[in-house]
Design an enzyme around this catalytic site. Structure first.
Site, PDB file in Angstrom:
ATOM      1  CG  PHE A   1      -0.203   0.278   2.769  1.00 40.36           C
ATOM      2  CD1 PHE A   1      -0.255   1.622   3.017  1.00 40.36           C
ATOM      3  CD2 PHE A   1       0.050  -0.778   3.190  1.00 40.36           C
ATOM      4  CE1 PHE A   1       0.701   1.900   3.966  1.00 40.36           C
ATOM      5  CE2 PHE A   1       0.799  -0.489   4.540  1.00 40.36           C
ATOM      6  CZ  PHE A   1       0.903   0.764   5.003  1.00 40.36           C
TER       7      PHE A   1
ATOM      8  CE  LYS B   1      -3.241  -8.488  -3.777  1.00 39.10           C
ATOM      9  NZ  LYS B   1      -3.509  -7.591  -2.732  1.00 39.10           N
TER      10      LYS B   1
ATOM     11  CD  GLU C   1      -5.756  -5.685   0.568  1.00 41.47           C
ATOM     12  OE1 GLU C   1      -5.667  -6.022   1.896  1.00 41.47           O
ATOM     13  OE2 GLU C   1      -5.084  -5.839  -0.358  1.00 41.47           O
TER      14      GLU C   1
ATOM     15  CB  SER D   1       5.100  -7.474   6.358  1.00 40.54           C
ATOM     16  OG  SER D   1       4.321  -8.645   6.205  1.00 40.54           O
TER      17      SER D   1
ATOM     18  CB  CYS E   1      10.441  -0.741   3.012  1.00 50.39           C
ATOM     19  SG  CYS E   1      10.994  -0.676   1.190  1.00 50.39           S
TER      20      CYS E   1
ATOM     21  CD  GLU F   1       9.010  -2.861   8.111  1.00 46.33           C
ATOM     22  OE1 GLU F   1       9.024  -2.344   7.191  1.00 46.33           O
ATOM     23  OE2 GLU F   1       8.101  -3.989   8.219  1.00 46.33           O
TER      24      GLU F   1
END
Length: 510
Positions: free
Chosen positions: A164, A188, A191, A241, A296, A395
């Protein structure tokens, strides 16, 4: 009736935008009966509803990509280059439109969203040189009358599963080299903010990408597993992740796929006593709180060496009240909301957790968060963080910056090298010899020397070490081209037929 997942306490806009799949060159409404909410994080309201793909819908996209592959791989490199130059022009022309979509669904400020598009555009520009990137090797007269040459060819249908936090850039890191190398693609996207991917698909069609070459399916674990298990998908790229990256790698490879899965991070920024403290403080604030820490490559741990700590903390604390937190569409906003209410609440919980574990809360972001229904959290600074604390180990992925203090350079390097993550690291110093030794000593994939966010330019490759990467090849750049192709070596002879004979001996090269 469509099943829609809703977050508690979230309001809904009057009319919800329906976000559909993109299959075989057209928008396709989902028929699984499942969907998910899409929010405007700055307002805290649901603005859209994204269709979730079933296994059958994922297969429909894969079959479209499979059918398109035979003709797309045969398109000449000159023609692909022409198409990619048009893609580059269209993305550049519509970069502000894409950025506004990102801000509306992710929440990042508009300037940051424009920067995201610009970095993705760099990878597209790199792929405009695909004829040069796919050059093979040729050896004449390897043996008497025999020539040997190498070529790289596409894999087939490839897939990307993206996070995201960079809804436009990370997909570009994947589909651009994949398509340039002659593969077809099924994306993909997250969402949580899926609209940018559909908008990109429309631009690719306008640029001349044939139907079926690029497809977008939305969804959750059902769609992810359908991709990982589909026998017609040759390769999968993932960013997310570490637990999910490990799952994607293990599941994908167990089904015979090539997989690159980029995982989480806990990026350290080491500040030596000789560093320019003002420059280091500016860098720490920028890298720790930019995009609300949802990167990240964000700096989440400062390591103050020797007597650098007090001065560094003071300089950072002085800057924090000046950070303008607000709606990303407002030109004076420097940091927007977090992507969802649940994520905001999870990040905020680390403030109390850090205090309970013994850290010093220098600045509590809950106290400076804007009023209203948005998913806001202000900038947070924790001092005296120890490696055994959860605020150090986890994280957090939000605007929470921790500081740990060590006595020596060696202790700082040991902290970084013992950490299970190995994505990015930075060191701030005026000593060139120490900086050079640091890049030699540190076990991390991307290193910044007086650069807080060392994301490589497009003609190098992006990726970490240790639990930040599963697979052998990093994303985009030269390794991206290698990932989306496989090598073939051809040994060729054109002899006089009169010299042909049966020879059962081992092939000779002399």
């Amino acid at each position: 009736m469509t099943e829609v997942a809703e977050a508690p306490g979230a309001e809904r806009a009057q009319e919800l935008k329906r976000i559909k799949h993109w299959i075989n060159g057209t928008l396709v409404a989902g028929d699984s009966g499942r969907s998910g909410p899409v929010y405007n994080p700055a307002a805290g309201i649901q603005t859209g509803e994204v269709d979730f793909a079933s296994v059958e819908e994922v297969d429909r996209a894969v079959q479209a990509a499979k059918e398109a592959f035979a003709s797309w791989r045969a398109v000449s490199l000159s023609r692909k280059t022409e198409i990619f130059f048009r893609i580059r022009a269209l993305v550049d022309e519509h970069r502000e439109d894409i950025a506004k979509i990102l801000t509306a669904e992710h929440g990042k400020v508009l300037s940051d969203a424009k920067g995201e598009v610009a970095r993705g555009l760099e990878v597209i520009e790199f792929c405009c040189g695909i004829p040069e990137l796919l050059k093979g090797g040729f050896t004449e007269q390897a043996s008497t009358g025999i020539d040997v040459y190498s070529i790289r060819q596409p894999l087939g249908v490839c897939a990307g599963i993206t996070p995201f936090n960079f809804p436009a850039m990370v997909p570009m890191w994947m589909w651009a080299p994949a398509l340039a190398c002659g593969n077809t693609f099924v994306l993909k996207p997250s969402e949580k903010d899926p609209s940018a991917s559909v908008y990109t698909a429309e631009l690719l069609k306008e640029a001349g990408v044939p139907d079926g070459v690029f497809n977008v399916v939305h969804g959750d674990k059902v769609a992810v597993d359908a991709i990982l298990e589909h026998p017609e998908i040759a390769a999968v790229s993932f960013v997310g992740s570490t637990p999910i990256a490990r799952y994607v790698y293990e599941t994908g490879t167990s089904h015979g796929k090539r997989v690159q899965a980029l995982g989480g991070a806990k990026n350290h920024m080491i500040v030596l006593p000789d560093a320019d403290i003002d420059m280091a403080a500016d860098a720490a604030v920028s890298a720790g709180y930019g995009s609300a820490g949802e990167r990240c490559m964000a700096v989440s741990m400062l390591v103050a060496v020797g007597d650098a700590g007090d001065e560094l903390i003071g300089a950072i604390k002085e800057r924090l009240p000046k950070v303008k937190v607000g709606d990303g569409m407002q030109p004076d906003s420097e940091m927007g909301p977090l992507v969802t209410r649940e994520h905001r609440d999870k990040v905020a919980s680390y403030i109390d957790k850090g205090r309970d574990e013994g850290a010093t809360v220098v600045t509590d972001g809950r106290e400076s968060a804007p009023d209203g229904g948005g998913f806001f959290l202000g900038v947070t600074l924790l001092d005296d963080v120890k490696p055994e604390m959860d605020v150090y180990k986890d994280e957090i992925f939000g605007p929470v910056l921790g500081v740990t203090r060590v006595g020596t350079y060696d202790e700082a390097v040991r902290l970084v090298n013992e950490n299970p993550y190995g994505n990015g690291v930075a060191i701030f110093t005026r000593d060139g010899g120490v900086a050079r030794q640091f890049q030699f000593d540190v076990n991390v994939g991307m290193v910044g020397i007086n650069v807080p966010i060392p994301v490589p330019v497009a003609y190098y490759s992006f990726g970490g070490w240790k639990n930040s990467l599963f697979g052998d090849l990093h994303v985009y750049g030269p390794e991206g081209i290698q990932f989306y192709t496989r090598g073939k070596v051809v040994t060729s002879r054109w002899p006089d037929p009169a010299t042909s004979k049966v020879d059962l001996g081992f092939p000779q090269t002399r």
